[in-house]
Design a protein around this motif. Structure first.
Motif, PDB file in Angstrom:
ATOM      1  N   THR A  34       0.749  -1.085   0.187  1.00 51.50           N
ATOM      2  CA  THR A  34      -0.014   0.034  -0.012  1.00 51.50           C
ATOM      3  C   THR A  34       0.972   1.127   0.128  1.00 51.50           C
ATOM      4  N   GLU A  35       0.484   2.123  -0.727  1.00 50.50           N
ATOM      5  CA  GLU A  35       1.220   3.393  -0.893  1.00 50.50           C
ATOM      6  C   GLU A  35       0.349   4.540  -0.262  1.00 50.50           C
ATOM      7  N   TYR A  36       1.142   5.508   0.495  1.00 54.20           N
ATOM      8  CA  TYR A  36       0.305   6.476   1.282  1.00 54.20           C
ATOM      9  C   TYR A  36       0.637   7.887   0.928  1.00 54.20           C
ATOM     10  N   GLN A  52       2.982   9.218  -1.900  1.00 51.46           N
ATOM     11  CA  GLN A  52       2.754   7.599  -2.269  1.00 51.46           C
ATOM     12  C   GLN A  52       3.999   6.773  -1.772  1.00 51.46           C
ATOM     13  N   ILE A  53       3.992   6.767  -0.543  1.00 44.37           N
ATOM     14  CA  ILE A  53       5.160   6.111   0.092  1.00 44.37           C
ATOM     15  C   ILE A  53       4.786   4.654   0.479  1.00 44.37           C
ATOM     16  N   SER A  54       5.576   3.849   0.256  1.00 39.92           N
ATOM     17  CA  SER A  54       5.174   2.497   0.329  1.00 39.92           C
ATOM     18  C   SER A  54       5.386   1.496   1.623  1.00 39.92           C
ATOM     19  N   ASN A  55       4.513   0.933   2.036  1.00 43.55           N
ATOM     20  CA  ASN A  55       4.601   0.279   3.310  1.00 43.55           C
ATOM     21  C   ASN A  55       5.655  -0.961   3.345  1.00 43.55           C
ATOM     22  N   LYS A  56       6.224  -1.363   2.074  1.00 43.76           N
ATOM     23  CA  LYS A  56       6.997  -2.475   1.946  1.00 43.76           C
ATOM     24  C   LYS A  56       8.318  -2.105   2.299  1.00 43.76           C
ATOM     25  N   ARG A 100       5.637   1.922   8.211  1.00 45.87           N
ATOM     26  CA  ARG A 100       5.236   0.556   8.794  1.00 45.87           C
ATOM     27  C   ARG A 100       3.529   0.492   8.856  1.00 45.87           C
ATOM     28  N   ASP A 101       2.848  -0.273   8.575  1.00 41.96           N
ATOM     29  CA  ASP A 101       1.359  -0.626   8.915  1.00 41.96           C
ATOM     30  C   ASP A 101       1.067  -1.948   9.447  1.00 41.96           C
ATOM     31  N   HIS A 102      -0.117  -2.343   9.641  1.00 40.29           N
ATOM     32  CA  HIS A 102      -0.560  -3.424   9.972  1.00 40.29           C
ATOM     33  C   HIS A 102      -0.590  -4.364   8.752  1.00 40.29           C
ATOM     34  N   GLN A 103      -0.573  -3.946   7.641  1.00 34.75           N
ATOM     35  CA  GLN A 103      -0.646  -4.924   6.413  1.00 34.75           C
ATOM     36  C   GLN A 103       0.916  -5.652   6.423  1.00 34.75           C
ATOM     37  N   ILE A 104       1.836  -4.854   6.465  1.00 37.93           N
ATOM     38  CA  ILE A 104       3.340  -5.693   6.338  1.00 37.93           C
ATOM     39  C   ILE A 104       3.877  -5.176   7.651  1.00 37.93           C
ATOM     40  N   PRO A 105       3.648  -5.958   8.632  1.00 40.32           N
ATOM     41  CA  PRO A 105       4.634  -5.856   9.653  1.00 40.32           C
ATOM     42  C   PRO A 105       5.883  -5.825   9.702  1.00 40.32           C
ATOM     43  N   GLN A 106       6.405  -6.741   8.859  1.00 43.66           N
ATOM     44  CA  GLN A 106       7.755  -6.801   8.749  1.00 43.66           C
ATOM     45  C   GLN A 106       8.460  -5.882   7.686  1.00 43.66           C
ATOM     46  N   SER A 107       7.754  -4.810   7.585  1.00 39.26           N
ATOM     47  CA  SER A 107       8.185  -3.705   6.573  1.00 39.26           C
ATOM     48  C   SER A 107       9.699  -3.513   6.901  1.00 39.26           C
ATOM     49  N   ARG A 108      10.617  -2.986   6.127  1.00 40.19           N
ATOM     50  CA  ARG A 108      12.027  -2.624   6.409  1.00 40.19           C
ATOM     51  C   ARG A 108      11.800  -1.368   7.129  1.00 40.19           C
ATOM     52  N   ASN A 109      10.851  -0.499   6.949  1.00 37.19           N
ATOM     53  CA  ASN A 109      10.413   0.745   7.622  1.00 37.19           C
ATOM     54  C   ASN A 109      11.754   1.761   7.630  1.00 37.19           C
ATOM     55  N   ILE A 110      12.318   1.926   6.568  1.00 38.76           N
ATOM     56  CA  ILE A 110      13.446   2.789   6.436  1.00 38.76           C
ATOM     57  C   ILE A 110      13.330   4.108   6.820  1.00 38.76           C
ATOM     58  N   CYS A 111      12.217   4.773   6.872  1.00 38.94           N
ATOM     59  CA  CYS A 111      11.801   6.250   7.144  1.00 38.94           C
ATOM     60  C   CYS A 111      11.501   5.898   8.689  1.00 38.94           C
ATOM     61  N   ILE A 146       8.983   5.092  10.463  1.00 38.53           N
ATOM     62  CA  ILE A 146       7.521   5.910  10.701  1.00 38.53           C
ATOM     63  C   ILE A 146       6.140   5.088  10.428  1.00 38.53           C
ATOM     64  N   SER A 147       5.262   5.598  11.121  1.00 37.79           N
ATOM     65  CA  SER A 147       3.902   4.815  10.802  1.00 37.79           C
ATOM     66  C   SER A 147       3.355   5.305   9.599  1.00 37.79           C
ATOM     67  N   CYS A 148       2.828   4.463   8.637  1.00 33.03           N
ATOM     68  CA  CYS A 148       2.356   4.974   7.372  1.00 33.03           C
ATOM     69  C   CYS A 148       1.164   6.059   7.535  1.00 33.03           C
ATOM     70  N   ASP A 149       0.477   6.028   8.589  1.00 40.05           N
ATOM     71  CA  ASP A 149      -0.726   6.991   8.495  1.00 40.05           C
ATOM     72  C   ASP A 149       0.058   8.366   8.665  1.00 40.05           C
ATOM     73  N   LYS A 150       1.072   8.537   9.062  1.00 42.72           N
ATOM     74  CA  LYS A 150       1.601   9.876   9.349  1.00 42.72           C
ATOM     75  C   LYS A 150       1.754  10.512   8.139  1.00 42.72           C
ATOM     76  N   PHE A 151       1.586  10.030   6.994  1.00 43.48           N
ATOM     77  CA  PHE A 151       1.894  10.527   5.530  1.00 43.48           C
ATOM     78  C   PHE A 151       0.316  10.937   5.131  1.00 43.48           C
ATOM     79  N   LEU A 152      -0.592  10.824   6.061  1.00 44.58           N
ATOM     80  CA  LEU A 152      -2.023  11.119   5.598  1.00 44.58           C
ATOM     81  C   LEU A 152      -2.567  12.462   5.947  1.00 44.58           C
ATOM     82  N   ASP A 153      -1.672  13.131   6.902  1.00 46.67           N
ATOM     83  CA  ASP A 153      -2.253  14.401   7.447  1.00 46.67           C
ATOM     84  C   ASP A 153      -1.438  15.605   6.646  1.00 46.67           C
ATOM     85  N   ASP A 154      -1.885  16.781   7.082  1.00 47.68           N
ATOM     86  CA  ASP A 154      -1.195  17.912   6.217  1.00 47.68           C
ATOM     87  C   ASP A 154      -0.027  18.407   6.503  1.00 47.68           C
ATOM     88  N   ASP A 155       0.745  17.921   7.484  1.00 50.23           N
ATOM     89  CA  ASP A 155       2.077  18.111   7.923  1.00 50.23           C
ATOM     90  C   ASP A 155       3.002  17.293   7.065  1.00 50.23           C
TER      91      ASP A 155
END
Length: 125
Positions: free
Chosen positions: A69-71, A75-79, A83-94, A96-105
């Motif tokens: 999923t891209e957020y 459009q930053i990927s959870n792969k 990290r989100d619930h869909q791919i808990p083993q994400s490398r999560n290089i940034c 951060i929780s993916c939902d942080k990319f959905l706000d206006d900051d």
């Protein structure tokens, strides 16, 4: 009587604003992104155009793409990047929780976008 039907909707919009989602205009986005201009050799117009094509300048864009999923605006990927619930083993290089990319900051979005540019370049998008 037709005008009256708009009043309650208007009040709901005022009393319950969305979770700070934002549909940016091109000009607003250019202001926010100006410090990314020239980053990794990418010009601001090129980056702004790319973002328009992937998210339409809307921070709440979520796209499912081949099991990932891209957020958000970028459009930053959870792969790999968040990290989100869909791919808990994400490398999560940034880191951060993916939902942080959905706000206006866009501060955290831009930090992650720069990491993506560092490792993948504009071709990521």
């Amino acid at each position: 009587a037709k005008m009256m039907s708009f009043v309650p909707l208007l009040l709901v919009g005022i009393l319950f604003p969305a979770i700070q989602a934002k549909q940016f205009t091109k000009c607003e986005l250019s202001q926010v992104l100006k410090d990314i201009d020239g980053y990794a050799g990418i010009t601001l117009p090129e980056f702004t155009c790319t973002i328009f094509h992937i998210s339409g300048y809307d921070t709440q864009t979520i796209v499912n793409n081949n099991g990932s999923t891209e957020y958000g605006l970028f459009q930053i990927s959870n792969k790999y990047w968040c990290r989100d619930h869909q791919i808990p083993q994400s490398r999560n290089i940034c880191d951060i929780s993916c939902d942080k990319f959905l706000d206006d900051d866009l501060t955290d979005d831009m930090m992650c976008a720069k990491k993506i540019l560092d490792s993948k370049g504009i071709d990521y998008w």
